[in-house]
Design an enzyme around this catalytic site. Structure first.
Site, short mmCIF file in Angstrom:
data_model
loop_
_atom_site.label_atom_id
_atom_site.label_comp_id
_atom_site.label_asym_id
_atom_site.label_seq_id
_atom_site.Cartn_x
_atom_site.Cartn_y
_atom_site.Cartn_z
N ARG A 12 -17.40 -42.06 -39.34
CA ARG A 12 -17.25 -43.49 -38.98
C ARG A 12 -16.96 -43.65 -37.49
O ARG A 12 -17.30 -44.66 -36.90
CB ARG A 12 -16.22 -44.19 -39.86
CG ARG A 12 -14.87 -43.54 -39.94
CD ARG A 12 -14.03 -44.16 -41.05
NE ARG A 12 -12.80 -43.41 -41.27
CZ ARG A 12 -11.58 -43.92 -41.23
NH1 ARG A 12 -11.41 -45.21 -40.98
NH2 ARG A 12 -10.53 -43.18 -41.45
N SER A 39 -11.01 -50.03 -39.71
CA SER A 39 -11.32 -48.88 -40.56
C SER A 39 -12.77 -48.45 -40.46
O SER A 39 -13.08 -47.27 -40.48
CB SER A 39 -11.00 -49.22 -42.02
OG SER A 39 -9.64 -49.52 -42.16
N GLU A 60 -17.42 -60.84 -48.39
CA GLU A 60 -18.58 -59.95 -48.24
C GLU A 60 -19.88 -60.61 -48.64
O GLU A 60 -20.94 -60.32 -48.09
CB GLU A 60 -18.37 -58.67 -49.07
CG GLU A 60 -17.18 -57.82 -48.63
CD GLU A 60 -15.84 -58.35 -49.12
OE1 GLU A 60 -15.82 -59.28 -49.97
OE2 GLU A 60 -14.80 -57.84 -48.66
N PHE A 85 -16.96 -52.78 -51.51
CA PHE A 85 -17.14 -54.23 -51.34
C PHE A 85 -18.50 -54.57 -50.74
O PHE A 85 -19.10 -55.58 -51.07
CB PHE A 85 -15.98 -54.78 -50.51
CG PHE A 85 -14.66 -54.24 -50.95
CD1 PHE A 85 -14.25 -54.38 -52.28
CD2 PHE A 85 -13.85 -53.52 -50.09
CE1 PHE A 85 -13.06 -53.83 -52.72
CE2 PHE A 85 -12.65 -52.97 -50.53
CZ PHE A 85 -12.25 -53.12 -51.84
N HIS A 111 -15.79 -45.29 -46.40
CA HIS A 111 -14.92 -45.17 -47.58
C HIS A 111 -15.71 -45.03 -48.88
O HIS A 111 -15.43 -45.69 -49.88
CB HIS A 111 -13.94 -46.35 -47.64
CG HIS A 111 -12.95 -46.36 -46.52
ND1 HIS A 111 -13.33 -46.45 -45.20
CD2 HIS A 111 -11.59 -46.27 -46.51
CE1 HIS A 111 -12.27 -46.42 -44.41
NE2 HIS A 111 -11.19 -46.30 -45.18
N ARG A 169 -14.36 -41.83 -45.76
CA ARG A 169 -13.21 -42.23 -44.93
C ARG A 169 -12.72 -41.05 -44.10
O ARG A 169 -12.43 -41.19 -42.92
CB ARG A 169 -12.10 -42.71 -45.87
CG ARG A 169 -10.76 -42.88 -45.19
CD ARG A 169 -9.67 -43.21 -46.19
NE ARG A 169 -8.39 -43.28 -45.52
CZ ARG A 169 -7.26 -42.76 -46.00
NH1 ARG A 169 -7.27 -42.14 -47.16
NH2 ARG A 169 -6.15 -42.86 -45.33
#
Lengths: 317, 278
Positions: A12, A39, A60, A85, A111, A169
């Site tokens: 990420r 994040s 979302e 999500f 994630h 993640r």
């Protein structure tokens, strides 16, 4: 081994860094996030290009619709959230507002899988590959490491149409040593090691674990071919069809229903191949809380467990 | 930016004649298709006619021109009204109308971006509104002086996504976005207030930070005057026009009849309806 595991680096982070780089080159690139920019690392882009970053709040479904609208006006759109999500909450918006009109929207989620860890089942997305790869027009990519992620994101920005990219993640060991070496080839799996006893096909963060398993097998005199399958859709059929090994082992941090293993099973069935398929992944159960390391062991997805599972399979042949 | 001159009575009469012809084609195309949504198409007809014939800056010969005004039909099931207008204006061959919903036809059961003049694929309720918000944001990034219009159903406002989108349009100060709610008070299962109370939609949108207007959605003068007023308020707020309408408007036995929400007229009904609209 053609490749050696390197230090742990976040995919990420590679995403955030690449967005900033692309933002300079591509004035029509915009980024959306749904309150998880810290994040997902889109915050790095937000800091560099505040006028082209839109935080839509915890919404979302609306994010995917707005992404579609921005793409209609000619923007290259990246929309990010957690895999749960981004794909779960907003599935139908992705299908109808983005994929059906074949719009230039890149859904990049972090994630993914059980390695989300302590947050537990509600946040551990182990069905995203399944629900994204069944949507027409949608391409599904699960990068191998930090370096390949950079190349994948660049490919996404420079090629039209919808894409889903999943990343974990946690930081994972690098498999490649540079961006040049990791250069992504869309739709092509990569043979990382040759071997004549079995073929291991791993995707994303499972590739380093597969490499660990492969090294243990080697100590026992078992030679495994290792394929890193970053593009899950369209999957590299030729690599599977041309593999001369009878046993194929798929490894994914995803439900074994509908994911990489299923995609390989479809190839075996479609071509009438005489091959055995061992699907290693989350065995149609929900996740639980725990550290990523402990969970990998719990679900049999660490190198050691994968090694033992493969040995067992070979013995029971 | 297109400035609209004051409306003359002759304009209104002309718009009414056009709307009647559009309604005739709507009923005919749904009748020939033997499926479709006449009720909500007929209630939305006057708004769509006003937009395309009087209000919007658009060019059927150059449908992708950069500074065009953009219309999104979020209540996608009313597409026969949009298709009839687009065909009449020359976006595609009018003969296509009579092949609506048939295998291989251009005109899909719900709007598809593949159809000339259709700006967004819609029909799954709530989604077109978000797409319109995204388009309005994109146009503003491009520093265009155009307008983005979106038409919602009242039943559609039961979708949670509508309110996510409403929140975002306010947050991003999209005063280039003008919405309509086709307030015909009926949805498939019955009256909106019996199925799931919408209550005071004006107050709801106002609470979300929008400038809100209420009009008779079959009165061309009110539609056009209100859009002009909405356009003149460059105050950073998106605008919503609650248009009170009659479901099935223009065909006596379809007016206020929930049975014609998603059902085509049979042969006898089709003949009667077309006679009324001739």
């Amino acid at each position: 081994m053609r490749y050696k595991l390197g230090e742990k680096k976040g995919m990420r982070v590679a995403y955030g860094e690449t967005l900033v780089k692309l933002g300079k080159e591509l004035p029509n690139l915009v980024v959306l996030d749904a309150d998880l920019s810290g994040s997902t690392k889109t915050a790095m882009f937000a800091k560099a290009f505040p006028d082209r970053f839109f935080n839509v709040g915890i919404a979302e479904q609306n994010m995917m619709g707005m992404a579609a609208g921005l793409a209609i006006t000619g923007k290259i759109v990246f929309a990010s959230s957690f895999a749960m999500f981004a794909t779960g909450r907003a599935w139908e918006q992705i299908r109808n507002s983005i994929a059906y009109p074949n719009l230039n929207v890149k859904i990049v989620a972090t994630h993914s899988g059980i390695t989300v860890g302590e947050d537990g089942a509600t946040h551990q997305m182990t069905e995203d590959i399944a629900i994204m790869r069944c949507i027409p027009n949608m391409r599904v990519i699960s990068p191998t490491d930090y370096y390949e992620t950079k190349s994948v994101i660049e490919w996404c920005a420079k090629n039209e149409g919808p894409v889903y990219v999943r990343m974990p993640r946690r930081d994972t060991e690098t498999v490649f040593s540079s961006e040049e070496e990791a250069k992504f080839q869309f739709g092509k799996g990569r043979i990382l090691e040759d071997g004549s006893d079995l073929t291991i096909v791993a995707t994303g963060e499972m590739v380093p674990e597969a490499i660990k398993a492969l090294e243990l097998l080697k100590e026992d005199g078992i030679e495994a071919q290792l394929i890193s399958m970053a593009t899950i859709k369209p999957i590299d059929e030729d690599l599977i069809v041309n593999s001369t090994n009878d046993l194929i082992v798929s490894i994914e941090d995803h439900n074994i229903v509908g994911g990489l293993g299923s995609a390989i099973g479809e190839i075996i069935a479609d071509h009438g191949l005489k091959k055995r398929l061992l699907r290693i992944g989350v065995r149609d159960v929900f996740g639980i809380s725990g550290s990523a390391t402990d969970l990998l062991r719990y679900y049999g997805l660490d190198g050691e467990s994968i090694y033992r599972r493969i040995l067992e399979e070979i013995k029971n042949k | 930016m297109s400035n609209i001159s004051p409306i003359r009575n002759t304009d209104i009469e002309e718009l009414e004649r056009i709307a009647k012809r559009i309604r005739y084609n709507i009923v005919k195309m749904i009748g020939l298709a033997k499926s479709g949504h006449p009720g909500g198409s007929l209630s939305a007809t006057d708004i769509i006619v006003a937009l395309y014939y009087k209000i919007m800056n658009h060019d059927p010969k150059n449908p992708n021109k950069k500074d065009r005004d953009i219309f999104v039909l979020s209540k996608g099931h009313a597409c026969p009204a949009l298709y009839a207008v687009l065909a009449e204006l020359g976006y595609f061959d009018k003969e296509e109308l009579w092949r609506l919903r048939k295998v291989g036809a251009l005109l899909q059961g719900h709007p598809s971006i593949s159809i000339p003049g259709v700006e967004a694929s819609t029909g799954s309720l709530g989604q077109g509104f978000s797409v319109a918000v995204g388009i309005a944001l994109g146009c503003r990034l491009d520093k265009l002086n155009n307008w983005v219009y979106v038409l919602l159903g009242d039943g559609e406002c039961q979708e949670g996504q509508v309110w996510e989108a409403a929140m975002a349009a306010y947050h991003y100060k999209l005063d280039n976005l003008i919405g309509f709610v086709d307030r015909n008070r009926l949805q498939i299962d019955g009256c909106t207030e019996d199925v799931m109370s919408l209550g005071d939609l004006k107050e709801k949108f106002r609470a979300f930070g929008w400038d809100v207007f209420e009009i008779d959605g079959h009165n061309f003068k009110e539609i056009i005057d209100t859009v002009n007023r909405a356009k003149s308020l460059k105050n950073g707020k998106p605008k919503m026009i609650i248009a009170n309408t009659v479901k099935g408007k223009g065909v006596s036995f379809m007016e206020g009849n929930v049975g014609f929400h998603g059902k085509a007229p049979n042969e006898e009904q089709l003949e009667r309806a077309l006679k009324e609209l001739s």
